[in-house]
Design an enzyme around this catalytic site. Structure first.
Site, PDB file in Angstrom:
ATOM      1  N   LYS A  78      49.178  32.087  38.258  1.00  0.00           N
ATOM      2  CA  LYS A  78      47.871  32.011  38.381  1.00  0.00           C
ATOM      3  C   LYS A  78      47.569  30.894  39.150  1.00  0.00           C
ATOM      4  O   LYS A  78      48.052  29.627  38.763  1.00  0.00           O
ATOM      5  CB  LYS A  78      46.863  32.049  37.105  1.00  0.00           C
ATOM      6  CG  LYS A  78      45.747  31.996  37.193  1.00  0.00           C
ATOM      7  CD  LYS A  78      44.782  32.441  35.817  1.00  0.00           C
ATOM      8  CE  LYS A  78      43.451  32.548  35.910  1.00  0.00           C
ATOM      9  NZ  LYS A  78      42.718  32.769  34.659  1.00  0.00           N
ATOM     10  N   SER A 153      39.476  36.496  34.021  1.00  0.00           N
ATOM     11  CA  SER A 153      39.625  35.827  35.169  1.00  0.00           C
ATOM     12  C   SER A 153      40.829  35.918  36.144  1.00  0.00           C
ATOM     13  O   SER A 153      41.085  35.523  37.409  1.00  0.00           O
ATOM     14  CB  SER A 153      39.250  34.269  35.265  1.00  0.00           C
ATOM     15  OG  SER A 153      40.007  33.615  34.185  1.00  0.00           O
ATOM     16  N   SER A 177      40.609  36.318  29.497  1.00  0.00           N
ATOM     17  CA  SER A 177      41.160  36.277  31.020  1.00  0.00           C
ATOM     18  C   SER A 177      42.707  36.962  31.141  1.00  0.00           C
ATOM     19  O   SER A 177      42.713  36.944  32.339  1.00  0.00           O
ATOM     20  CB  SER A 177      41.054  34.925  31.575  1.00  0.00           C
ATOM     21  OG  SER A 177      39.559  34.622  31.794  1.00  0.00           O
TER      22      SER A 177
END
Lengths: 485, 476, 95
Positions: A78, A153, A177
């Site tokens: 990420k 997210s 997330s």
């Protein structure tokens, strides 16, 4: 079967046996990325150059018999994890061109384990969102339905694993997330106990809630990744100095005799009937294998979203103050004075949702409101944690839906912050209490959208989550369905 | 109307650790700009603070030395504001639960001893430095100082004059340096002071509106700034005006305080507990361990020196003005067994020699043992006091032992009666007129004979013996 | 209304953000909705509850007072938008 369809443990076997090479594996992944990425947009940036160097090094070490747990395995990060010398944007314009002179601890640990980094995945800007629509670099789409969001997210990491654009991925979870996008993309996602995986080098959103965790194709891979990334880090004060078990030891073990808590507050109205049916199916399957379902109550559940949307923005408003255009990142051009430099830089550098949360966070900490908001929320947070302490005296794990609905449509909730915030309603509590949680696929809706079941365990009992997740996978074999891309 | 000034002081002291408070960068002063910096003190994304244990230990020392109650559980908080010298956009400080509270200090003023309360002592990180371009609209940021450990010592508003304020600051400064936790260098900013000043009609309890004074970088400036500010406020109040609550900067060259030019905005620091740092737990065992390492504090030492060695208050004050000086003195006094005489030598000749070179007693070329031996040589009559003065200079310059120099230069006193008699006889014979004057009752002439004898012996004549012999031989 | 447009402007200033005037209205309404939602916490009696400020109950995470190398030459300024010599340059700060 294509190489890119394999799990981490399957790839590892083929690499170790010499059936394939890290270079071949990486080639396969980059071909796959090339084929699907323009539709999915899971990545912000690809790390091709360094990835091939890592693959070469992996092949050399395999030849020399130095084999790490992830040697030659392509993993996506990420874009919230700092990578030395490689742009780390947090999906924000304000970190434009920022190249950290350091690796996040989790990145360093993965490197040491032999992993090959494919690239940095897309996310909601500064991890603030539940749909990966607030990224400065465009939206990521759900590989199961390109008109839908992948969750957020960490939507890019979830979509990359679901679309076979990497073997596994790293995400971060502040209010769901990891678990929410894992559920919506049909993969396994774990948020470890707060303090279990180092936050050093994880760009901070809400420091008392953030935790790094893995996205994997199955629970076995989750155990393998956890073995690599978990552990005490002296560079983080809140890192817990306790021994890490071998998480693989929890695989393929029965949960017979376990007590599974079913919190009534998580099966309320408003939950999608198909989601509910799939989750109840998982519960019944576990019951069928000898576990006992008991109804429990977490009475402060309904306050979780309100507490979270005070504490997380409060911490974020402070954490994001460092983006001021002085030392790195974006700076607005030709400011007349210092104040204008700050305001123009931050207003142009941050997107709408980030600004909204900074304002909320600044407001709830400001003079005259601190007691009513931040302090009150911190007190209710203590009550939420006590709820879990009480319930875990009665059961081994808690079972809930991961999300109230399957993936929603792009743009559907973008203009309605509260509806967006409520999509995290089942995942937020684990962050507030600091306990670990996992989302494991448990079926599909009629439209073919994945559904996830969430298990929660007491602090430091990730092993239980691996054990029950692994048990569930055996009971409900992974459907051979794959997203049609 | 008569007004009473009410003054509270906030002192920031840099702690003498090798590394910064939350990262391993050096705290050394004077490095090239932005070189003692790392991702943590630069406030880069995702990096985290880890507390330097020594900072806690040093802060606890100061808390114990100022009679504070140490909070068993204390915590760091974030103070949020934007400024280019503050990389994270917040300063890590302590707020709701500081390290220590409720202390006090006894300060000596012209009017006698006075107790000044200490509200709190807390740990925090220093900010960086800004250099302003005089000709272009830019400032330049140097972050070397960012993250250097500080303690902030906040006094109660117990101070009622500029003189008391200066005495309190000197006492704090002295203790910090004695404890070895701060170098006390005010020019380099290791010891900084801000003051809150207000006036109220004598006898009134409620405080008046206060101003905050900054930019006073010496004890003298603090006193001058406070004196000025008290007069300024008095003038306004007497003219029926009102004090504006504001921050004012001391202008040393003009000798005035001026309001800060920058836009003053209502501060709202939005303090909240720093989630990146865990609670500091200081238990009794740890406190006791630290207490054991505390040296005797200046005031106690002064009192002991007066009692133990029979020194006057003034001498005790000079001799305890630094720990190194006091240690030196006590060693010399103990070894020579003549504390009063040792005090005179240490405070007189030796201190003068050191001051000439800007040195302190840590770096004194004459060891305390050497000085003690020299004093003993005077006491037993081997050398005269006058010779000793020269001897000490030579010991200081050459770093030699007294006996060595005495032997080399033949400085031993003439204590042989016969030899001295011969010298005197010669002088008397050569100066019959003076002899006659003396014998006629002009006793002043006696000094002339002493001078002549000393000249003839190169100063080595034992003064007492010389006196005796002269008196006897001049007797009619 | 929990928060007025004027307060939004003030808080935005504290956070060094600015919003176009035509967006302030909509933004204020959204913030009000969010703050109204948070009102539900007032229903709970939290008297005497110790606030939970950390997700761990750890004490005393320390490092030893040892100097380690800082960033290498130029690395501190490598990402700076306006480096000048060895400094970060900013518009003049008025004191």
């Amino acid at each position: 079967m294509e190489l890119y369809e394999l799990t981490v443990h399957e790839l590892h076997e083929k690499l170790v046996s010499g059936e394939t090479t890290a270079r071949e594996v990486l080639d396969a992944y980059y071909r796959r990325i090339e084929a699907v990425e323009d539709r999915v947009h899971a990545y912000i940036s690809l790390m091709k150059e360094t990835a091939y160097a890592q693959a070469e090094e992996a092949d050399r070490s395999i030849r020399e018999g130095r084999i790490g747990p992830l040697t030659g395995v392509p993993i996506a990060l990420k874009d919230i994890c700092c990578t030395r010398g490689f742009p780390t944007t947090c999906a924000s314009r304000i970190l434009e061109n920022f190249r950290p002179p350091y690796d996040a601890t989790v990145v360093a640990r993965l490197r040491a384990a032999g992993a090959v980094f494919t690239g940095k995945t897309n996310m909601d800007e500064f991890a603030m969102g539940s749909s990966t629509e607030t990224s400065y670099f465009g939206v990521t789409r759900n590989p199961w339905d390109l008109e839908r969001i992948p969750g957020g997210s960490s939507g890019g990491s979830a979509a990359a694993v679901a679309a076979d654009e990497c073997a596994a991925a790293i995400g971060s979870d502040t209010g769901g997330s990891i678990r929410q996008p894992a559920a919506l993309c049909g993969v396994v996602g774990m948020k470890p106990t707060y303090g279990r995986v180092s936050r050093f080098g994880l760009v901070a959103f809400a420091s008392s809630l953030d935790q790094i965790g893995p996205f994997t194709k199955d629970v076995r891979d989750c155990a393998i990744l956890m073995n690599v990334i978990a552990g005490h880090d002296p560079r983080e004060s809140t890192s817990v100095p306790v021994e890490i078990p071998d998480y693989r030891a929890f695989l393929d073990r029965s949960v017979e005799g376990w007590k599974i808590g079913i919190p009534r507050e998580y099966f309320m109205e408003g939950i999608d009937p198909e989601v509910r049916a799939a989750v109840e199916g998982a519960a019944r399957a576990l019951e069928g294998s000898g576990a006992k379902l008991i109804e429990v109550s977490l009475p402060h559940t309904k306050y979780c979203v309100a507490v979270y949307y005070i504490i997380a923005p409060a911490e974020a408003s402070s954490n994001l103050a460092r983006y001021d255009g002085v030392r790195y990142g974006f700076r607005a051009e030709d400011p007349r004075d210092l104040l204008e430099m700050y305001k123009k830089t931050r207003s142009a550098g941050f997107g709408a949702e980030v600004k909204r949360r900074i304002i909320i966070g600044t407001y709830v900490l400001s003079s005259g409101y601190y007691e009513a908001y931040y302090k009150k929320a911190s007190q209710v947070r203590a009550l939420i944690r006590e709820d879990f302490d009480r319930v875990f005296a009665l059961c081994d794990v808690i079972l809930t839906p991961t999300t109230p609905t399957a993936a929603f449509r792009l743009g559907e909730k973008l203009d309605d912050p509260i509806q967006m915030y409520l999509s995290d309603i089942f995942t937020i509590s684990a962050n507030l209490a600091g306990i670990p949680g996992i989302s494991v696929p448990c079926g599909f809706t009629g439209e073919g959208l994945p559904v996830g079941v969430q298990f929660l365990a007491p602090h430091f009992e990730e092993g239980r989550l691996i054990q029950i997740g692994s048990a569930l996978s055996t009971l409900m074999p992974r459907e051979v369905r794959r997203p049609r891309l | 109307m008569e007004y009473e000034p009410v003054i509270g002081l906030e002192v920031h002291a840099q702690l003498l650790t090798s590394s910064k408070i939350f990262c391993a960068c050096s705290t050394a002063f004077g490095a090239p700009p932005n070189t003692n910096t790392c991702p943590v003190c630069l406030g880069m994304p995702g990096v985290l603070p880890v507390l330097n244990r020594k900072v806690v230990e040093f802060a606890v020392k100061m808390a114990l030395a100022t009679n504070c109650r140490i909070n068993t559980y204390n915590r760091f908080a974030r103070k949020n504001y934007f400024y280019p010298d503050l990389p994270k956009g917040y300063q890590i400080s302590q707020y709701a639960l500081p390290l220590a509270e409720d202390g006090h200090l006894i300060v000596e003023t012209a009017a006698g001893k006075k107790r000044i309360g200490i509200t709190r002592i807390h740990m925090e990180e220093d900010a960086g430095k800004l250099i302003h371009d005089e000709h272009n609209p830019y400032s330049y940021v140097d972050l070397n100082r960012t993250g250097v450990p500080l303690i902030e010592i906040v006094s109660e508003p117990d101070i009622h004059s500029a003189e008391e304020a200066a005495a309190y600051l000197r006492a704090l400064h002295e203790i910090l340096v004695y404890l070895g936790i701060c170098d006390g260098n005010m020019e380099e900013g290791s010891f900084r002071c801000d003051a809150n000043v207000s006036l109220r009609p004598k006898g009134q309890e409620a405080f008046g509106t206060r101003t905050e004074l900054k930019n006073m970088n010496s004890f003298r400036n603090v006193q001058r700034a406070l004196e000025y500010e008290i007069k300024r406020q008095e003038y306004i109040l007497e003219g029926g005006g009102e004090i504006v609550q504001e921050t004012r900067l001391w202008d040393d060259s003009q000798g005035v305080t001026n309001p800060m030019r920058g836009k003053e905005e209502a501060h709202d620091y939005r303090y909240f507990p720093d989630p990146d740092l865990v609670t500091v737990h200081i238990d009794e065992t740890w406190i006791e361990e630290i207490r054991k390492t505390l040296p005797e504090l200046p005031m106690a030492r002064r009192e002991r020196l007066q009692k133990e060695y029979g020194l006057p208050a003034y001498d005790a004050g000079v001799l305890t003005s630094s720990r190194a000086l006091a240690d030196y003195y006590e060693e010399a006094a103990r070894l020579c067994g003549a504390p009063k005489i040792a005090a005179n030598w240490v405070m007189g000749d030796l201190l003068k020699l050191l001051n000439e070179e800007g040195k302190t007693f840590d770096a004194c070329p004459v060891g305390a043992a050497s000085l003690a031996r020299m004093i003993r040589l005077i006491e037993d009559g081997t050398i005269s006091g006058k010779i000793a003065k020269e001897l000490l200079q030579e010991m200081y310059a050459a770093g030699k032992e007294p006996e060595e120099i005495i032997a080399e230069r033949g400085l031993v006193q003439i204590t042989d009666e016969g030899a001295l008699k011969a010298v005197i006889e010669e002088i008397l014979a050569a100066n019959p007129a003076q002899v006659a004057q003396y014998r006629a009752g002009k006793e002043k002439v006696f000094g002339f004979f002493v001078g002549q004898a000393m000249k003839a012996t190169g100063g080595k004549a034992n003064p007492r013996l010389l006196n005796d012999l002269l008196k006897r031989m001049l007797a009619p | 209304m929990k928060i007025t447009q004027e307060e939004v402007r003030h808080v935005a200033h504290l956070a060094r953000l600015e919003f176009p005037e035509d967006q302030i209205g909509k933004f204020t309404i959204q913030l009000n909705d969010i703050l109204m939602y948070m009102e539900m916490l007032n229903a709970l009696d939290t008297k005497g509850v110790e606030p939970m400020t950390h997700a761990t109950v750890l004490y005393n995470a320390f490092r030893d007072d040892e100097v380690k190398p800082s960033l290498g030459e130029g690395e501190s300024l490598a990402n700076a938008p306006d480096p000048r010599g060895q400094f970060f340059r900013v518009p003049r700060v008025i004191e």
